[in-house]
Scaffold this active site. Structure first.
Site, PDB file in Angstrom:
ATOM      1  N   ASP A  54     -67.659   4.110  52.602  1.00 25.59           N
ATOM      2  CA  ASP A  54     -66.991   4.743  53.750  1.00 25.59           C
ATOM      3  C   ASP A  54     -67.315   6.468  53.804  1.00 25.59           C
ATOM      4  O   ASP A  54     -66.330   6.884  54.357  1.00 25.59           O
ATOM      5  CB  ASP A  54     -65.790   4.219  54.109  1.00 25.59           C
ATOM      6  CG  ASP A  54     -65.261   4.176  55.568  1.00 25.59           C
ATOM      7  OD1 ASP A  54     -66.398   4.660  56.423  1.00 25.59           O
ATOM      8  OD2 ASP A  54     -64.346   4.441  55.776  1.00 25.59           O
TER       9      ASP A  54
ATOM     10  N   VAL B 285     -50.639   9.244  58.093  1.00 24.91           N
ATOM     11  CA  VAL B 285     -50.456   9.658  56.804  1.00 24.91           C
ATOM     12  C   VAL B 285     -49.328  10.955  57.056  1.00 24.91           C
ATOM     13  O   VAL B 285     -49.226  11.301  58.322  1.00 24.91           O
ATOM     14  CB  VAL B 285     -51.791  10.483  56.478  1.00 24.91           C
ATOM     15  CG1 VAL B 285     -51.726  11.412  55.161  1.00 24.91           C
ATOM     16  CG2 VAL B 285     -52.741   9.319  56.132  1.00 24.91           C
TER      17      VAL B 285
ATOM     18  N   LEU C 232     -49.553  13.501  59.774  1.00 23.97           N
ATOM     19  CA  LEU C 232     -50.912  14.367  59.795  1.00 23.97           C
ATOM     20  C   LEU C 232     -51.906  13.758  60.543  1.00 23.97           C
ATOM     21  O   LEU C 232     -52.775  14.258  61.188  1.00 23.97           O
ATOM     22  CB  LEU C 232     -51.264  14.344  58.364  1.00 23.97           C
ATOM     23  CG  LEU C 232     -50.469  15.273  57.369  1.00 23.97           C
ATOM     24  CD1 LEU C 232     -50.842  15.351  56.097  1.00 23.97           C
ATOM     25  CD2 LEU C 232     -50.478  16.860  58.045  1.00 23.97           C
TER      26      LEU C 232
ATOM     27  N   GLY D 222     -54.702   6.099  61.151  1.00 27.93           N
ATOM     28  CA  GLY D 222     -56.020   5.220  61.111  1.00 27.93           C
ATOM     29  C   GLY D 222     -55.602   3.824  61.151  1.00 27.93           C
ATOM     30  O   GLY D 222     -54.629   3.397  61.392  1.00 27.93           O
ATOM     31  N   GLY D 223     -56.601   2.906  60.677  1.00 27.67           N
ATOM     32  CA  GLY D 223     -56.423   1.359  60.813  1.00 27.67           C
ATOM     33  C   GLY D 223     -55.576   0.922  59.966  1.00 27.67           C
ATOM     34  O   GLY D 223     -54.656  -0.130  60.240  1.00 27.67           O
ATOM     35  N   PHE D 224     -55.307   1.649  58.974  1.00 25.38           N
ATOM     36  CA  PHE D 224     -54.287   1.106  57.898  1.00 25.38           C
ATOM     37  C   PHE D 224     -53.033   1.693  57.717  1.00 25.38           C
ATOM     38  O   PHE D 224     -52.041   1.416  56.917  1.00 25.38           O
ATOM     39  CB  PHE D 224     -54.919   0.945  56.553  1.00 25.38           C
ATOM     40  CG  PHE D 224     -55.762  -0.174  56.296  1.00 25.38           C
ATOM     41  CD1 PHE D 224     -55.462  -1.478  55.887  1.00 25.38           C
ATOM     42  CD2 PHE D 224     -56.999   0.000  56.617  1.00 25.38           C
ATOM     43  CE1 PHE D 224     -56.393  -2.471  55.863  1.00 25.38           C
ATOM     44  CE2 PHE D 224     -58.315  -1.064  56.349  1.00 25.38           C
ATOM     45  CZ  PHE D 224     -57.727  -2.132  55.917  1.00 25.38           C
ATOM     46  N   GLY D 225     -52.698   2.591  58.877  1.00 27.67           N
ATOM     47  CA  GLY D 225     -51.432   3.577  58.730  1.00 27.67           C
ATOM     48  C   GLY D 225     -51.477   4.909  58.925  1.00 27.67           C
ATOM     49  O   GLY D 225     -52.580   5.341  58.516  1.00 27.67           O
TER      50      GLY D 225
END
Length: 653
Positions: free
Chosen positions: A459, A348, A340, A343-346
């Site tokens: 955030d 989805v 989908l 982002g910075g942490f992986g």
């Protein structure tokens, strides 16, 4: 010990001592049925079977030991039954079923029907219906080959015990048809027994199945001290050594002779048992009291600087934990087709559980420096939060070096997918936009004041506002959220995490964050929703001051009364004022949105500066693109460390 599997006509003779150990290494008995047809390695039936067995063997929502599920559509439908002994714990049950799943699919690699037995469970699957049907097929006999003393008397006492247990088990409910107990036989010899039916059987079918199993004892192993007989719909086992766990089996069954021998011996044994139980109970009570005193004297945990309750330790209820194999099957092994966003942490992924429920799986990057803390943060916080305007956390997985978060799937992606898209923004009329603004406000009010935790999100941005099927707004991504104590209004941090353009000036410049930091972000979002523009603060303020407010409004919104829109712009500008004290609370914002009798104060100049340097349109555009986030210390406030804020960037979702 003797062993017989009637279908294959094999006899084995080995030695086995039955003792109680619920988690003993399984001696697995399997039967593969070729008559029901075979499947190929990449067939639909194979995929359905894998999905069903993985869910069955990891389903922590069931704690009574009976699983009966179907998956797929004809002709590839799979039906499965898992049945655990009534004395084993839920975790021991799942362990046994999982071991059985692995062994059964390995030993029956392509048969559509198979059944396997371990010491603590039975697992069966088939391509035809197996529910509510009594199947008397014998799958195995098992016995020691060692006869009891006084065989006739032993058999008489045994049958009385078994018949009493049979009546008790057959009268059980649709979740539990199990009974166990013991009696003293000849020569003071204890006899322990258990009987069990699959709970989907009616009482008469259970009775018939067990009665037929009892009749097999006289054929194979009359007089033996230890026997196991397994049918597809029921099983029976007895032994002169105890082999099952703690059960309330002290009350004799109706047909059981409670004491075959002299009363003196029986009373002595009973008295000794009572004394042991009383002493053990007293010891446990004493231990519990000492533990309570210890923790009372110790007091609450002291957290070190930078720690909070949320980032210290994961304490999640068992039902939230997902098996990695379940998630892997649901996402088709994390295929690119199901991706989908990232982002910075992986990334989805979209997935579908065996029951058809759609999910969104956040797969945290192993290379992330902040991943563990962020993961713990999000699990701890979101698991405790329940509100219609917050994305619901369904579970998590910490397995095979993976950190996975499983959320409800929201089909309409994120808000920035609509607001900033040249075409899609036309799909959001003012009624929908106002409803979205109200939803965000209610979600934030819950986080700040109505939940039992006081939470600062840190955030908030349009890409972290997701939309469900009815276009209701839901706040997501709590990886950067922080807890405040009940009487605390603000806190400091040396790690600045968030997205430029949405972060409050006191947070960017000095690391001060509070609920008013989220208010600032909310104000930016309101102005973006109304205008359909990024980097809107300077533009909105100039037009407000010049009394050309209509220029702020998205041109596609042209069929509504402007009073409500003007009020939202006014509220947005109140939220982005530079002085924290001038910004309203979420409670007053919700009131402003719902009551036109409330007089709004005149907004003061918002901030357009970060670290004393004006943020140009070009810089703002890059930082507000919805794909760059920051994480930096105060000593290095002007250097952007990309991708260290949110766990993911859901664009699109």
């Amino acid at each position: 010990m003797g062993f017989q599997r009637p279908l294959s006509l094999i006899s084995l003779f080995v030695t086995l001592t039955f003792t109680y150990q619920a988690t003993a290494q399984l001696k697995f008995i399997d039967s593969c049925n070729n008559w029901m047809g075979n499947y190929t390695a990449r067939s639909t039936y194979k995929n359905n079977l894998n999905a069903l067995l993985i869910n069955l063997t990891s389903n922590t929502n069931i704690d009574y030991g009976f699983f009966n599920f179907s998956y797929g559509k004809s002709p590839d439908i799979v039906n499965a039954i898992g049945l655990c002994r009534g004395d084993v714990s839920p975790q021991e049950c799942l362990n046994c079923l999982n071991d059985s799943r692995v062994q059964l699919t390995r030993k029956c690699p392509n048969q559509k029907e198979a059944i396997g037995f371990g010491l603590a469970c039975m697992l069966r699957y088939s391509s035809h219906s197996i529910f509510h049907i009594m199947d008397p097929q014998i799958e195995y006999y098992e016995w020691t080959g060692i006869n009891a003393t006084k065989v006739e008397q032993f058999n008489g006492v045994l049958m009385n015990l078994l018949n009493g247990l049979r009546s008790k088990a057959a009268s059980g409910d649709s979740l539990h048809k199990f009974a166990a107990g013991n009696v003293t036989g000849p020569s003071f010899q204890n006899i322990y027994a258990l009987v069990q039916c699959t709970p989907d059987l009616v009482e008469q079918d259970c009775n018939d199945c067990l009665f037929g199993a009892f009749s097999e004892i006289t054929k194979c192993c009359s007089g033996n001290r230890a026997v196991r007989i397994g049918r597809r719909s029921c099983n029976v086992r007895f032994d002169t050594n105890r082999f099952y766990g703690p059960i309330n089996d002290t009350t004799p069954s109706p047909h059981v002779q409670p004491n075959y021998n002299t009363p003196t011996k029986g009373h002595s044994y009973t008295l000794r048992t009572v004394i042991i139980i009383v002493v053990a109970a007293a010891s446990l009570v004493t231990l519990f009291v000492f533990i309570c005193i210890y923790f009372a004297l110790k007091g609450p945990r002291k957290y070190s600087e930078g720690e909070t309750e949320a980032n210290v330790e994961i304490k999640i209820e068992e039902p939230l934990q997902f098996d990695f194999d379940t998630i892997e099957v649901a996402t088709d092994s994390f295929s690119d087709a199901n991706k989908l966003g990232e982002g910075g942490f992986g990334p989805v992924y979209k997935g579908m559980l065996f029951n058809g429920q759609e999910i969104a799986v956040k797969r945290l990057s192993k290379a992330s420096n902040q991943g563990d803390i962020q993961f713990k943060n999000e699990v701890m916080l979101v698991a405790r939060l329940q509100h219609r305007n917050l994305v619901k956390l369904l579970g998590f997985c910490l397995e095979k070096s993976e950190r996975l978060l499983v959320y409800e799937f929201l089909p309409n992606k994120s808000l920035n997918y609509f607001i900033f898209d040249p075409t899609n923004h036309k799909l959001l009329n003012w009624e929908r936009r106002y409803k979205i603004i109200e939803g965000i406000a209610r979600g934030l009010l819950y986080l700040h004041e109505d939940s039992r935790l006081r939470i600062v999100h840190r955030d908030l941005k349009l890409s972290n506002i997701l939309l469900d099927q009815e276009m209701n707004s839901k706040i997501s991504d709590f990886g950067t959220a922080r807890l405040l104590c009940e009487d605390q209004t603000q806190s400091d941090t040396s790690q600045i995490v968030g997205t430029y353009g949405y972060m409050a000036p006191e947070y960017v410049n000095y690391g001060h964050f509070s609920m008013k930091s989220d208010i600032f972000s909310f104000g930016v979002m309101v102005l973006e929703i109304v205008s359909g523009r990024k980097n809107v603060l300077s533009f909105a303020w100039k037009n407000w001051r010049a009394d050309t407010i209509t220029k702020i409004i998205d041109p596609s919104i042209n069929d509504v009364s402007r009073d409500e829109i003007m009020r939202c712009i006014h509220i947005g500008l109140l939220c982005v004022q530079e002085d924290v004290a001038d910004r309203p609370t979420m409670a007053s914002i919700v009131l402003m949105l719902n009551s036109y009798s409330t007089t709004l104060p005149v907004p003061l100049l918002p901030t357009f500066y970060i670290s004393g340097t004006s943020l140009s349109d070009k810089d703002s555009s890059e930082n507000n693109s919805g794909s760059t986030t920051t994480g930096e210390s105060r000593s290095n406030i002007n250097q952007v460390s990309a991708n260290e804020a949110s766990i993911t960037e859901l664009s699109p979702r």
